[in-house]
Design a protein around this motif. Structure first.
Motif, PDB file in Angstrom:
ATOM      1  N   ILE A 266     -28.165 -42.678  47.352  1.00  0.00           N
ATOM      2  CA  ILE A 266     -28.707 -41.721  46.388  1.00  0.00           C
ATOM      3  C   ILE A 266     -30.205 -41.611  46.616  1.00  0.00           C
ATOM      4  O   ILE A 266     -30.909 -42.626  46.686  1.00  0.00           O
ATOM      5  CB  ILE A 266     -28.435 -42.161  44.935  1.00  0.00           C
ATOM      6  CG1 ILE A 266     -26.931 -42.152  44.642  1.00  0.00           C
ATOM      7  CG2 ILE A 266     -29.172 -41.254  43.952  1.00  0.00           C
ATOM      8  CD1 ILE A 266     -26.586 -42.668  43.255  1.00  0.00           C
TER       9      ILE A 266
ATOM     10  N   SER B 201     -33.719 -38.517  46.166  1.00  0.00           N
ATOM     11  CA  SER B 201     -34.143 -37.210  45.657  1.00  0.00           C
ATOM     12  C   SER B 201     -34.691 -36.302  46.756  1.00  0.00           C
ATOM     13  O   SER B 201     -35.083 -35.164  46.471  1.00  0.00           O
ATOM     14  CB  SER B 201     -35.218 -37.384  44.569  1.00  0.00           C
ATOM     15  OG  SER B 201     -36.345 -38.059  45.088  1.00  0.00           O
TER      16      SER B 201
ATOM     17  N   GLY C 144     -30.116 -37.441  43.843  1.00  0.00           N
ATOM     18  CA  GLY C 144     -30.370 -37.985  42.517  1.00  0.00           C
ATOM     19  C   GLY C 144     -31.724 -38.658  42.459  1.00  0.00           C
ATOM     20  O   GLY C 144     -32.287 -39.040  43.482  1.00  0.00           O
ATOM     21  N   ASP C 145     -32.241 -38.817  41.256  1.00  0.00           N
ATOM     22  CA  ASP C 145     -33.543 -39.413  41.017  1.00  0.00           C
ATOM     23  C   ASP C 145     -33.339 -40.746  40.313  1.00  0.00           C
ATOM     24  O   ASP C 145     -32.690 -40.805  39.259  1.00  0.00           O
ATOM     25  CB  ASP C 145     -34.379 -38.472  40.145  1.00  0.00           C
ATOM     26  CG  ASP C 145     -35.818 -38.947  39.970  1.00  0.00           C
ATOM     27  OD1 ASP C 145     -36.079 -40.152  40.128  1.00  0.00           O
ATOM     28  OD2 ASP C 145     -36.673 -38.102  39.662  1.00  0.00           O
TER      29      ASP C 145
ATOM     30  N   SER D 158     -34.067 -40.840  36.605  1.00  0.00           N
ATOM     31  CA  SER D 158     -33.229 -40.087  35.666  1.00  0.00           C
ATOM     32  C   SER D 158     -31.796 -40.045  36.183  1.00  0.00           C
ATOM     33  O   SER D 158     -31.122 -39.015  36.098  1.00  0.00           O
ATOM     34  CB  SER D 158     -33.771 -38.671  35.480  1.00  0.00           C
ATOM     35  OG  SER D 158     -33.853 -37.988  36.720  1.00  0.00           O
ATOM     36  N   ALA D 159     -31.350 -41.167  36.725  1.00  0.00           N
ATOM     37  CA  ALA D 159     -30.010 -41.220  37.302  1.00  0.00           C
ATOM     38  C   ALA D 159     -28.959 -41.002  36.216  1.00  0.00           C
ATOM     39  O   ALA D 159     -29.055 -41.543  35.117  1.00  0.00           O
ATOM     40  CB  ALA D 159     -29.797 -42.571  37.991  1.00  0.00           C
ATOM     41  N   SER D 160     -27.955 -40.198  36.536  1.00  0.00           N
ATOM     42  CA  SER D 160     -26.887 -39.919  35.584  1.00  0.00           C
ATOM     43  C   SER D 160     -25.953 -41.121  35.477  1.00  0.00           C
ATOM     44  O   SER D 160     -26.021 -42.068  36.276  1.00  0.00           O
ATOM     45  CB  SER D 160     -26.100 -38.681  36.031  1.00  0.00           C
ATOM     46  OG  SER D 160     -25.547 -38.894  37.318  1.00  0.00           O
TER      47      SER D 160
ATOM     48  N   TYR E 220     -25.843 -49.328  37.878  1.00  0.00           N
ATOM     49  CA  TYR E 220     -24.835 -49.007  38.886  1.00  0.00           C
ATOM     50  C   TYR E 220     -24.098 -50.238  39.413  1.00  0.00           C
ATOM     51  O   TYR E 220     -23.238 -50.120  40.276  1.00  0.00           O
ATOM     52  CB  TYR E 220     -25.488 -48.268  40.057  1.00  0.00           C
ATOM     53  CG  TYR E 220     -25.717 -46.803  39.791  1.00  0.00           C
ATOM     54  CD1 TYR E 220     -24.929 -45.821  40.394  1.00  0.00           C
ATOM     55  CD2 TYR E 220     -26.721 -46.388  38.922  1.00  0.00           C
ATOM     56  CE1 TYR E 220     -25.139 -44.475  40.137  1.00  0.00           C
ATOM     57  CE2 TYR E 220     -26.934 -45.041  38.658  1.00  0.00           C
ATOM     58  CZ  TYR E 220     -26.149 -44.095  39.272  1.00  0.00           C
ATOM     59  OH  TYR E 220     -26.348 -42.761  39.015  1.00  0.00           O
TER      60      TYR E 220
END
Length: 210
Positions: free
Chosen positions: A70, A72, A95-96, A99-101, A134
């Motif tokens: 992942i 950005s 993804g960042d 601010s990961a989902s 995660y």
């Protein structure tokens, strides 16, 4: 004054001139820790791994069951995706870390190399916490970050004086700041300074508590 941001497009298109001299040592340490924490049975996530310079050696010497990335930076991700287009173990996602989902899956190991130091203290703490978001309970985070030893300060000072420094927003960290960031999230199992990198980095192994 807020420091200029690192130009990651330029970095991925033309890596920093010392990168090839140091990545082999970092990769050997990563392989050691990955084998220790699951090896061929592990699912691995690399945060900030666009066009990863470690994936080749990890896939060859650790052979994990899954390796996701992942980042950005679209350019770096596209370069990595093209390298592993036919390898079913590898998945690349935009993804960042700040601010990961909510993750679709949890991993045995989450690692990053040279990522968390590119933020202010609050951002660094958020980036560290994302690794644990995660991870499965009992999983392992492996995180490296530059630390301001005399050697780091001398080499960076020379690079800046000669206009050869490109990581403008890099903020070297001392271990106590990292320890505060992982408090309540994980237990530090090992921490070592990688002196052969010259721009010295800590490599810290942390077991998720729950």
């Amino acid at each position: 004054m807020k420091p200029a941001q690192t130009d990651w497009d330029s970095y991925y298109a033309r890596p920093y001139r010392t990168a090839s001299l140091t990545r082999r040592h970092t990769a050997s340490i990563l392989v050691e820790l990955l084998r220790k924490n699951g090896g061929a049975q592990a699912s691995i996530l690399e945060f900030g791994g666009a066009n990863s310079c470690f994936i080749d050696q990890i896939l060859a010497e650790v052979a994990p069951a899954r390796y996701d990335v992942i980042d950005s930076n679209r350019l770096g991700l596209d370069l990595l995706r093209s390298r592993y287009a036919s390898d079913g173990r590898v998945s690349v996602g935009l993804g960042d870390v700040l601010s990961a989902s909510k993750p679709d899956r949890l991993y045995d190991i989450v690692f990053s190399v040279g990522l968390i130091e590119h933020f202010d203290p609050a951002g660094t703490a958020r980036a560290v916490a994302a690794h644990f978001d995660y991870l499965r309970p009992g999983g392992t985070a492996i995180i490296t970050f530059p630390t301001p030893t005399w050697l780091y300060r001398a080499v960076r000072g020379l690079a800046e004086a000669t206009n050869n420094w490109i990581f403008h927003d890099e903020r070297p960290l001392r271990l106590p700041e990292f320890e505060r960031a992982v408090a309540g999230l994980g237990e530090i199992r090992s921490a070592r300074i990688l002196w052969p990198l010259i721009l010295t980095q800590y490599c810290v192994e942390v077991r998720k508590l729950r």
